[in-house]
Design an enzyme around this catalytic site. Structure first.
Site, short mmCIF file in Angstrom:
data_model
loop_
_atom_site.label_atom_id
_atom_site.label_comp_id
_atom_site.label_asym_id
_atom_site.label_seq_id
_atom_site.Cartn_x
_atom_site.Cartn_y
_atom_site.Cartn_z
N ASP A 54 -13.71 21.60 62.58
CA ASP A 54 -13.19 20.34 62.03
C ASP A 54 -12.03 19.79 62.87
O ASP A 54 -11.66 20.35 63.90
CB ASP A 54 -12.77 20.53 60.57
CG ASP A 54 -11.90 21.78 60.37
OD1 ASP A 54 -11.09 22.10 61.27
OD2 ASP A 54 -12.04 22.43 59.31
N GLU A 110 -23.18 6.73 79.01
CA GLU A 110 -24.17 7.76 79.29
C GLU A 110 -25.47 7.10 79.72
O GLU A 110 -26.18 6.52 78.92
CB GLU A 110 -24.43 8.62 78.05
CG GLU A 110 -25.49 9.70 78.28
CD GLU A 110 -26.09 10.24 76.99
OE1 GLU A 110 -26.48 11.41 76.99
OE2 GLU A 110 -26.18 9.48 76.00
N ASP A 112 -22.48 6.46 73.98
CA ASP A 112 -23.71 7.22 73.97
C ASP A 112 -24.91 6.33 74.31
O ASP A 112 -24.90 5.13 74.05
CB ASP A 112 -23.90 7.82 72.57
CG ASP A 112 -25.06 8.77 72.47
OD1 ASP A 112 -25.03 9.78 73.18
OD2 ASP A 112 -25.98 8.51 71.68
N ASP A 121 -15.32 22.85 54.24
CA ASP A 121 -16.62 23.31 54.75
C ASP A 121 -17.76 22.74 53.92
O ASP A 121 -18.80 22.34 54.46
CB ASP A 121 -16.69 24.84 54.75
CG ASP A 121 -15.86 25.46 55.87
OD1 ASP A 121 -15.24 24.70 56.63
OD2 ASP A 121 -15.85 26.70 55.97
#
Length: 615
Positions: free
Chosen positions: A164, A358, A329, A142
């Protein structure tokens, strides 16, 4: 004795410390047996341009040594012969006839032939995941020392929450049991930014997994275990921009490696310039060269070395992870000649692969421009195989929300599908009710459970490749906070050990959430075993009295879908559909297996998408 020890230490430093001065060699490794024998290595090290590299390895030859604007880079063009064997070879960097640096490079054997690398297709249903918000499978990563964003804060919608790769691995049984056959995680590569980078689209190293998500070995494990369960892994890639603070930021290889590196000029987002007959060069330049965000530098695909770098990076991830597809993307923001070269290079290497771009436009004339095989007025024809269907997404929401009047309601959806003639391959288009950048479908439909289920029923029976955003199965929403990205990407219930509700066990879920999850699960698993939905033809009838009917059929099977927006049940007169029903006599509801005769009409439930197998 001390003097002798110091002299020996200096000799050892010269002999063994030289590799520390070669800071980057990318791609990190390569493969023998690729169709394209050419490989261009980016080599970054102090004054590396003053050296002359040599290689002595059978089947590997240096074609050209290219210097950059910065003296700290070389771009080494290699040719890998078809007969070259896998193994390691040494690159010697010489200066004045003496070797000053050495670097060991690996050529790996391919795991499977390029033709066997198969991408996602219309038989798949994709589960879109924002990894940071899905499941925290490893609490030890984390917080990672050295990362600029050092804290976890689940109470802050723009911060990191701790999900994760291990969380996705641990959830594969759930994903497979639901009936999904592909997963698309948003990027998990390093985003070493000061904040707001949990989404993954501000990449600061194209060859490194962000340690807060895990390791490269974890990523490989995810791909391998997903494949074992019949789930394809789709890699989310960003060709257009990176994150501010990339390792090359302070020492660019070329002055034009990035667009507008000094002024950070923003894009105008005018994607129509790519085919606008009247577009000015001024607007075209700002569209493709402008930064997507002031913290996201725009990469210059017109620089041939940058172009090679990005093409090879895609191939590297395909081979490393044995991918089932690529989602690209911000497609259309890059130079379109570069996009053509990139897409064609990938599809030439992997002819059975699939890549979706996209292009966020609700005009099908704009989205269809990019799909392979489209005959465009300007002659442009790239090799992108799939495109995201934002026009149909908007039509679906409007059709379900609007009152049934002339020109509004279900007729909007009917007419949106009628635009398919502009696409080169409508069956290979990605369809969705929402994604990670827009209000969740439950929110868009004003938290109406029945309308949400109607939307899911449509997406899983119409043409194309459905994508479902994680949490849709349990009616996740962002009502009251429209367009707030961090809330759209909220944590999946049950993904954290302290959660009081769980999408996995059903604990703490409402009856509506449980029923929707079961509904989606039934549809997904039914669809998986009915190829007529993936590969069948489509015939639809104009909506009438708030009811829209369409058929999916092939030589073996026929499926009838009825979308009824009315608040009351109705009996659907079937004579109108005689041209396709012909001698068919019965309809079986795929959810409850109840069969009814169709001779005297079909009984249709209110506010529902009903799916019948016709026989």
């Amino acid at each position: 004795m001390l003097k002798k020890s110091f002299t020996l230490l200096c000799i050892l430093c010269l002999s063994f410390g030289v590799n520390a001065q070669i800071q980057h060699v990318e791609p990190l490794n390569w493969w023998v047996g690729l169709k394209n024998p050419n490989l261009q290595l980016l080599i970054h090290g102090e004054n590396i341009s003053e050296t002359q590299p040599t290689i002595n390895y059978t089947g590997v030859s240096i074609k050209k040594v290219n210097k950059a604007d910065s003296k700290n880079y070389l771009f080494l063009d290699l040719v890998i012969a078809k007969t070259t064997k896998a193994g390691n070879f040494t690159i010697n960097f010489k200066k004045a006839g003496k070797t000053v640096y050495t670097y060991n490079y690996s050529l790996l054997p391919k795991q499977q032939a390029s033709a066997q690398m198969r991408g996602f297709n219309s038989s798949d249903v994709i589960y879109l995941i924002t990894p940071d918000r899905f499941v925290n499978g490893d609490y030890s990563n984390d917080v990672v020392a050295g990362m600029k964003e050092a804290k976890i804060n689940r109470n802050f919608d723009g911060g990191r929450h701790g999900g994760d790769i291990r969380g996705m691995i641990n959830s594969l049984d759930y994903i497979a049991d639901m009936g999904f056959t592909a997963i698309w995680p948003t990027p998990v590569l390093e985003n070493n930014m000061a904040g707001y980078s949990y989404h993954g689209y501000a990449i600061t190293n194209h060859y490194k997994v962000d340690p807060r998500y895990g390791t490269l070995e974890d990523y490989k494990e995810l791909s391998s275990k997903a494949r074992q369960k019949g789930i394809k892994l789709i890699f989310d890639e960003v060709l257009n921009h990176t994150g501010h603070g990339y390792w090359w930021t302070d020492d660019l290889p070329f002055k034009n490696w990035l667009n507008y590196p000094d002024t950070k000029t923003s894009t105008n987002h005018r994607r129509t310039v790519n085919q606008d007959l009247y577009a000015s060069d001024y607007d075209k330049a700002f569209m493709k060269k402008g930064w997507f965000d002031r913290m996201m530098p725009d990469m210059n695909g017109e620089n041939p070395f940058m172009a090679n770098y990005l093409i090879q990076n895609t191939i590297w991830w395909i081979e490393t992870l044995q991918l089932g597809g690529v989602r690209q993307d911000t497609y259309g923001y890059s130079d379109k000649t570069f996009l053509k070269n990139w897409s064609c290079a990938i599809m030439d290497e992997y002819p059975n692969f699939n890549m979706v771009g996209e292009e966020w436009s609700v005009n099908p004339l704009i989205t269809s421009y990019w799909q392979k095989g489209k005959k465009n007025a300007d002659g442009y024809n790239g090799c992108l195989t799939s495109i995201m269907d934002f026009p149909l997404q908007e039509a679906l929401v409007n059709a379900l929300k609007e009152k049934e009047t002339w020109g509004k309601g279900l007729v909007v959806l009917y007419e949106a599908l009628a635009n398919d003639f502009v696409y080169a391959d409508p069956s290979n288009i990605l369809i969705m009710g929402d994604n990670h950048d827009m209000d969740r479908i439950f929110t868009q439909l004003n938290e109406d459970v029945e309308l949400t289920k109607m939307a899911l029923g449509y997406l899983l029976t119409t043409r194309g490749i459905p994508q479902i955003y994680y949490g849709t199965e349990v009616l996740m929403q962002n009502t009251g906070h429209h367009k707030v990205d961090g809330l759209i990407r909220s944590d999946l219930p049950g993904g954290w050990k302290e959660d009081t509700a769980s999408a996995f066990s059903g604990k703490g879920l409402t009856e509506a959430q449980k029923n929707t999850q079961l509904y989606l699960k039934q549809l997904l698993n039914w669809r998986k075993n009915n190829s007529v939905i993936a590969n069948g033809k489509t015939l639809h009838f104009a909506p009438f009295d708030g009811v829209y009917v369409y058929f999916r059929y092939d030589n073996q099977k026929m499926v009838m879908v009825v979308m009824n927006k009315n608040d009351k049940s109705t009996t659907l007169e079937t004579k109108r559909f005689d041209e396709i029903l012909q001698n068919k006599a019965s309809a079986k509801n795929i959810l409850n297996n109840e069969t009814q005769s169709i001779k005297n009409g079909l009984s249709i439930s209110p506010k529902s998408t009903m799916i019948f197998e016709i026989f």
